[in-house]
Each structure stands twice: as structure tokens, then as C-alpha cells.
Motif scaffolding. Structure first.
Motif, short mmCIF file in Angstrom:
data_model
loop_
_atom_site.label_atom_id
_atom_site.label_comp_id
_atom_site.label_asym_id
_atom_site.label_seq_id
_atom_site.Cartn_x
_atom_site.Cartn_y
_atom_site.Cartn_z
N LYS A 160 0.71 -1.29 0.22
CA LYS A 160 -0.03 -0.09 0.14
C LYS A 160 0.84 1.19 0.14
N TYR A 161 1.84 1.25 0.87
CA TYR A 161 2.61 2.51 1.08
C TYR A 161 3.96 2.62 -0.03
N SER A 162 4.01 1.80 -1.05
CA SER A 162 5.06 1.82 -1.78
C SER A 162 4.73 2.12 -3.14
N TYR A 205 -4.44 5.12 14.63
CA TYR A 205 -3.48 6.14 14.11
C TYR A 205 -3.02 5.95 12.94
N ARG A 206 -3.17 7.03 12.15
CA ARG A 206 -2.76 7.01 10.64
C ARG A 206 -1.84 8.13 10.69
N VAL A 207 -0.72 7.78 9.87
CA VAL A 207 0.11 9.23 9.58
C VAL A 207 -0.72 9.94 8.62
N GLY A 228 -4.52 -2.04 11.66
CA GLY A 228 -3.48 -3.23 11.16
C GLY A 228 -2.31 -3.34 12.24
N LEU A 229 -1.76 -2.36 12.35
CA LEU A 229 -0.20 -2.42 13.11
C LEU A 229 -0.44 -2.54 14.55
N SER A 230 -1.68 -2.12 15.09
CA SER A 230 -2.19 -2.36 16.51
C SER A 230 -2.49 -3.94 16.87
#
Ligand code: ADP
Length: 739
Positions: free
Chosen positions: A620-622, A681-683, A697-699
Motif C-alpha cells: 500500500k505504502y510503496s 493512528y494513521r500518519v 492493522g499495526l495495533s
């Protein structure tokens, strides 16, 4: 001054002293003179400093007993009545060293001998009855003073002393008997009654001084014990609500004199339907039992074997008993009407002062409680006067503001000193000044404001309410400051959650509805139909993942996630994952497993979920065309954190598989790194807004890794990509197997 003769251990001299002392005791002289003659003679038989004889003159009339002291008083130290009573209770000769604590004013010269005295006390027992106590003290070095010879001499003298006390008692009784019949007890008359009146005056005088509750009760008990010759006594406070007595002070009890061993008990409660004290408390009347063995209504014998005479006097104010004084004696008929009247008079005089002392004690206790609450609250509290000077602040005050406590009790002024201390951190210093000025203009109004601080960023909520004195006059303000940074953060996260979830739900739902509607109303070519259905399927999948994530979060939070662990080959889990993800269209996925790769002991589905989250994030983030590398290798973490391939310092020791997911994507700025693990939390930047996601997801990923005993962390550089690392336990490594 004292004359110290050389120690005479010779039997002949002792016999001579004994003969002369016996003769002196039976002379036709006043009793006091005879006793002093004996004291003088004793100097020839032993080396001692001073002596005292306590007498309990008993007469034929039951309960008529009088205590009198005869002392040579050569030493400058006061006699210890409690010790005397203990000696009486023990019924045997006591010899002990006594340290000098704050002796008489002129004691300086006498303390030379090691700062102590030797004490020899002998109860005057004869015919099974206790007549008094003979005590001698020596200020010698304690090694051989008042030793065997002295004890022998005293022991031989005791029966003679008992006979003299008995006779003197009879004589006094005959003298005073006519008066006792006609005179009210407390009127001046015979010497003992005069002494009683003097004592009451003295007590009254002492009670005029403001006294603490404990001091007052101790004093009352001492006076009563000394005045009546009682061996033991106690004072109880009356708890009318609980119908109980609470012991406050006691003295002189031996195990046989009390139902339970009272020594060492600080506070103890009794139901007031037991015992004489309870009766006195309930009825508000003084009670006397001359001999408990003859009083059928009291079953004391079963509980207190040595108790004979008991006296209980309530201290009443407005006909309500506040306390009860109890005196006890192992001597039958130790107390009579005279003692009862005297103690009653003492208690009457002490009742009012007791009432005040109790009220005072209540105030002290309330103030102590309030002080405890004030100092233990996590909210910063400060009492200000009308000019803003801090009169009193709790420890949290300085902590919440993040300023050190000022030294030397320097007065602090709000807002001047506060703005001074906080200046580098205050976002808007004028706000604080304005807040105080508003408070000055409206001194009766409550105010509230939020203050933002920077480095580190913090939000404080200040509530300021006016304070009043007992007449309702404004005395200043109470400031209550709480750190609401966390609450604000939670609120922000909650709002974000609502907007994220509604957005994440709406987007796929809209496309599902749109495409299905199209399919329902129109005919499409098969290829087109397939494409639409594929889109609907993808969006439904997306929705399902969102719902799954939300459920996972709530299960993790409720502690309901259970791991179903197996020994698993990680290679196989990775293969299943790549199948699930399918062929990547815009990225390249490289897998690098360093052999040998021991199996792991994990919950297969949960590990797949972790890998899925990290790999899909990497995608997603690439940017398109980016390379994603999934690598794994074994690491051995030592006690000192060594050999762990860069694992965090606090990582558990043992054999672990270190998995990493590397991308060449947008990266994460350092200030966001600690926060991305939090739920929702999202940047927030243009990239992530475009990409979409829930921040869950990360949590979830971190919780699942930690449930396995592993750790997760990352390295990242903005614009250059990120590497997420996590560890899984190697199967068969006992160190984590058992946990
Ligand atoms: P989501 O991806 O649904 O927003 P996550 O909890 O998975 O939620 O991630 C939290 C945030 O961490 C993301 O919003 C993103 O800003 C950042 N992030 C996660 N993985 C990466 C990554 N590989 N590269 C850059 N940023 C990432």
C-alpha cells in the motif's frame, strides 16, 4: 547528702540491724517517724540511696482503704508508681537496673555512675494479704548494689512491716470513724479527706490547660490509681452508635487480671453489654463491686482469675457517658465508698475537658484526613489568597505544571512566577495572565480554561473556584490543574475512528451497491459482467477485512484471544500467504529464508495475519514498481542482548526466528514511529489520505506478535522505505515453551 557505708556482708551485723529495726517499728512513736527510723537503720545493713514505703491501710470496715507514701527522698529522682504497682502485682521481690530518663533537675551529679540506678522492690505480703510495697534505690554502678545481703535483710523485715501497717490502719480507722459517718466525703476533715480535696483542686488546675485526648486520659488514670491504690486501671471511650467500648489507656494489668492480654493492644473494642464498664456506660452511673467472687451477677471469675475488686465510673456530659474509668484490684474489698466518691469527683472534673479534647481530636483527625486527600490527589491543587499568592499547594501542583518545587518556602505568585517558570513552554502566555485578571474582576465566579504547552506537547485544564471563610467572605481561589493530554488524544482518536470507519464502510458499500444495481437493471456482455462481479467481490472482501479487524481489536482488548499453537514450518506459512495475496501486478515480492530454518511454535493463522498486514502495508505504502522483501533467519538472543541481529535490548533471551518485511515506499517520519502502533493512528499526509486505511492493522499485528512472546519494531526513513521486524519463538526452546 547520702552516706554510703561500706558493704557489709556479715551476718551478725545484718541480725543486729534487723533486731533494731523491729524494735523501732514497734516504738510508741508516730508511724512516719518509725518508718524513717527504719530507713536510717537500713543504711547499716546495705548500701542504698533512698527508700520508700507505700502502705495500704486497711481497716475492719470493708472498702475503707487508704494509700500513703513514706519516702526518705534522698535521691533527686521521682518515684515510679507504675513500677511500684507492678512489684505489688508480681508478689515477689524485684531487683533490676533502671535507666535514668530525664531525672530530677539536680540529677547532674548523680548520673556519674553509668546513668542508671539499681531498684529493689518488695511487696509487703503477710497472711495472704498485700499491705504495701517497700522499695529501695541505689545510684551505684549497679554491679553489686542491693544484692543478696540486702534482699535477705529486707525479706526478714517484711513481716514486721506488715504488722506495723496493719496496726496503723486500725489506729487511723478508730480515729477517723466518727467523722466518716457524719461528714460528706470530700469535705476537709481527717487528713486523708483534706488530701483528697487538695488533689481534686490540683487536678482541676491541670485540666485547665488544653490537653490532647491521650494525655488527658493518661493523667486521669494515673491520678485515680494513685488516689485509690488500685493495682490496675483503664479508660474506655464509649461508642454509642456501635454500642461498644474502645480502650484508650490502661496500666498495671497482669494476665490474670484481664480477660485478654491487653499488653501491646493499641485500640481494642468491646461490646458494652459485657462487664462493669459496659454497665456504667449504658446507665451513666458509677458502679462498685467489692468482691467479684461474691457478686453473682458478674461472672468475672471465668475470665479474670485474679480480679477481686472493681470500680467503674462514667465521665458524663449532659447525662451521656463519653468515657468510663475502670479500676481493678486483686485485693478483695480494695475499694469502698470513699474510693468510689473520690474517683467520681475526679471523673466529674475531667468530663468537660474530655468533651473538649474529643472535639479537638475530631478536628485534628478531620484535618489530617483532608491533608492526606489534598496531598495524594493526582490533580494539582493550590490555594491562593486574593492577591494570587500560593498559600498551600500539593505535590501534584508542581508535577502537573512540570516546574520544580521552589526551595526555601519562597512564596509563589500566580500568574507572575508561574508564567516566569513556564515561559519557554507556554504557547500563549497572555492567556494565563488574562485568566487571572478575569478572576480578579469576578472574584465570586468559577472559571475554567485549557492551556497548551509545548516541548513536550501537553494540554492542561485549569479550574479555578472561589474559596470562602466561615463567614462567607471570599478568601481567594482554589486552582485545580489536571493534565488532559491523554483525554484529548483519546477524543481525537475516537473522532478519527468514526470518520475513518464510516469512510471505509461507505466507499466499498457504494461500489457494491452501484455495480449490483447495474447488473440487475441491464444486460452486459459476459466479460463485462465478470469484471463487475470481480469488483463487487473485491469490495466485499475489503469490508469483511474491516469487520474482521474491528472484531480482532475488541477481542484483543477484552483479552479473549487464545493462541492455538503448533510446531510449524515458517516456509509453509509464507507459501500460504503468497497464495492468498496472489500475483502482484505492480510490485515485486522477494522471499529470502536463511537456512537452517528451525520450525516455530506458533498459531498458524495469527502469524499469517501478521505477515499479511505487514506485506499489504508494504504494498500500500510503496510506489508502483517497488520491491518488497520478506526475509527470515534464526537469531540467538543472549542475556546481555548479544547475538540478536539488532533485536531491542529488552528482548527475551533464547532462540528466535527474526522476520523482516522491507519496502521502498514512502517511509515514516521519526515522530510518528512510536504512535503508529496505537489503534486508529494513521500518519496524516496526502499520500496516506489517498491510500485509505483504518489505522488498526499495526495495533493488531503488535498484539499478536507479543502474544507469542516476540517483539516488533521498525526502521524507516521518509521517502526511502521502511523495514518492519518481528520475532517468533523457535519450537523446542524450553525458555519460552514453558511460559
Ligand atoms: P492502515 O494502514 O489501515 O492505516 P496500520 O495500522 O496498518 O493502518 O498502519 C498505521 C499507519 O502506519 C498507516 O496509516 C501508515 O501511515 C503507517 N504505515 C504502516 N505501514 C507503513 C509502511 N510500510 N510504510 C509507510 N507507512 C506505513
Amino acid at each position: 547528702m547520702l552516706t554510703l557505708l561500706s558493704l557489709s556482708g556479715e551476718g551478725e551485723e545484718t541480725l543486729a540491724v534487723l533486731a533494731e529495726a523491729t524494735r523501732a517499728l514497734h516504738e510508741d512513736e508516730p508511724f512516719a517517724r518509725r518508718v524513717h527510723e527504719v530507713f536510717k537503720l537500713l543504711h547499716r545493713g546495705m548500701r542504698y540511696g533512698d527508700a520508700r514505703l507505700t502502705c495500704w491501710f486497711q481497716s475492719a470496715r470493708p472498702g475503707a482503704q487508704r494509700q500513703q507514701f513514706f519516702s526518705s527522698d534522698t535521691l533527686a529522682y521521682p518515684w515510679d508508681n507504675q513500677r511500684m504497682r507492678q512489684t505489688a502485682m508480681g508478689r515477689q521481690v524485684v531487683r533490676c537496673a533502671v535507666p535514668l530518663e530525664g531525672g530530677g533537675a539536680s540529677s547532674g551529679a548523680l548520673v556519674r555512675c553509668g546513668g542508671g540506678m539499681v531498684y529493689l522492690g518488695a511487696p509487703v505480703v503477710w497472711g495472704g494479704r498485700l499491705w504495701g510495697v517497700l522499695e529501695v534505690r541505689s545510684d551505684g554502678d549497679g554491679s553489686d548494689d542491693l544484692g543478696g545481703a540486702a534482699q535477705e535483710l529486707i525479706g526478714a523485715l517484711l513481716p514486721q512491716v506488715a504488722v506495723s501497717i496493719a496496726r496503723e490502719g486500725e489506729r487511723q480507722y478508730q480515729l477517723s470513724e466518727p467523722n466518716v459517718q457524719t461528714l460528706p466525703v470530700l469535705l476537709p476533715g481527717p487528713p486523708s479527706l483534706l488530701a483528697q480535696a487538695t488533689m481534686l483542686d490540683a487536678l482541676e488546675h491541670e485540666l485547665r490547660e488544653p490537653l490532647g485526648l491521650h494525655k488527658l486520659l493518661t493523667m486521669l488514670l494515673r491520678w485515680s490509681l494513685d488516689a485509690t491504690g488500685a493495682e490496675a486501671g483503664a479508660v474506655f471511650l464509649v461508642d454509642h452508635e456501635q454500642e461498644e467500648l474502645v480502650i484508650q489507656v490502661y496500666e498495671g494489668y497482669s494476665p490474670g487480671m484481664f480477660p485478654t492480654d491487653v499488653r501491646g493492644i493499641q485500640r481494642h473494642r468491646w461490646k458494652w453489654d459485657v462487664g462493669l464498664a459496659g454497665r456504667a456506660a449504658r446507665g451513666g452511673r458509677a458502679l462498685l463491686v467489692r468482691d467479684v467472687t461474691r457478686e453473682s451477677s458478674f461472672q468475672f471469675q471465668a475470665v479474670a482469675a485474679d480480679l477481686r475488686a472493681e470500680l467503674a465510673v462514667p465521665l458524663c456530659v449532659d447525662e451521656r457517658a463519653l468515657a468510663v474509668l475502670v479500676l481493678d484490684s486483686p485485693r478483695s474489698a480494695a475499694f469502698g465508698d470513699e474510693e468510689l466518691a473520690l474517683v467520681h469527683a475526679l471523673c466529674e472534673r475531667a468530663a468537660r475537658p474530655l468533651y473538649h479534647a474529643m472535639r479537638y481530636q475530631e478536628i485534628v483527625e478531620t484535618s489530617t484526613q483532608l491533608h492526606q486527600v489534598f496531598s495524594s490527589l493526582p490533580t494539582g491543587l493550590a490555594l491562593l489568597d486574593t492577591s494570587g499568592r500560593v498559600l498551600r499547594a500539593n505535590p501534584a501542583w508542581a508535577t502537573v505544571w512540570g516546574v520544580g518545587e521552589r526551595s526555601g518556602g519562597e512564596p509563589v505568585h500566580v500568574p507572575l512566577d508561574l508564567v516566569d517558570d513556564l515561559l519557554p513552554r507556554l504557547q500563549d502566555p497572555l492567556l494565563l495572565v488574562q485568566f487571572c485578571a478575569d478572576g480578579q474582576h469576578a472574584p465570586r465566579e468559577a472559571q475554567m480554561m485549557n492551556i497548551r504547552l509545548v516541548h513536550p506537547s501537553q494540554e492542561l485544564q485549569v479550574l479555578s473556584v472561589p474559596t470562602h471563610d466561615s463567614l462567607g467572605q471570599v478568601t481567594g481561589r482554589l486552582w485545580m490543574v489536571s493534565d488532559v493530554t491523554r483525554e484529548r488524544e483519546v477524543e481525537r482518536l475516537k473522532n478519527e475512528f468514526v470518520s475513518i470507519v464510516s469512510h471505509e464502510l461507505r466507499t466499498p458499500l457504494t461500489s457494491i451497491l452501484g455495480f449490483t444495481e447495474l447488473l440487475l437493471v441491464r444486460q452486459f456482455a459476459v466479460a463485462e459482467q465478470r469484471q463487475f462481479i470481480q469488483t463487487v467481490y473485491d469490495q466485499a472482501n475489503h469490508l469483511s477485512k474491516l469487520v474482521e479487524d474491528l472484531l480482532s481489536v475488541s477481542r484483543i482488548e477484552a483479552g479473549k484471544v487464545r493462541l492455538h499453537r503448533w510446531v510449524v514450518a515458517l516456509r509453509q506459512v509464507i507459501a500460504e500467504l503468497t497464495n492468498q495475496i496472489g500475483q502482484l501486478e505492480r510490485h515485486r515480492l522477494l522471499i529470502r529464508l536463511v537456512e537452517p530454518m528451525p520450525p516455530v511454535y506458533v498459531d498458524r493463522d495469527k502469524v499469517k495475519q501478521v505477515l499479511f498486514n505487514l506485506v499489504t502495508n508494504a504494498i500500500k505504502y510503496s510506489p508502483d514498481g517497488g520491491e518488497i522483501e520478506l526475509a527470515a533467519q534464526e537469531v540467538r538472543v543472549g542475556e546481555d542482548g548479544s547475538g540478536g541481529g539488532g533485536v531491542p535490548l529488552e528482548h527475551p533471551v533464547g532462540r528466535w526466528i527474526l522476520v523482516s518485511v522491507r519496502d521502498q515506499g514512502i517511509g515514516i517520519a521519526p515522530e510518528h514511529v512510536p504512535l503508529i502502533w496505537e489503534r486508529f493512528y494513521r500518519v496524516d499526509n496526502t499520500n496516506t489520505r489517498r491510500i485509505g486505511g483504518t489505522g488498526l492493522g499495526l495495533s493488531i499485528t503488535r498484539s499478536l506478535v507479543e502474544l507469542h512472546g516476540g517483539r516488533i519494531w521498525l526502521e524507516s526513513a521518509v521517502g526511502r522505505g521502511s523495514v518492519f521486524f518481528f520475532t517468533l519463538p523457535v519450537a523446542g526452546d524450553m525458555r519460552w515453551d514453558e511460559g
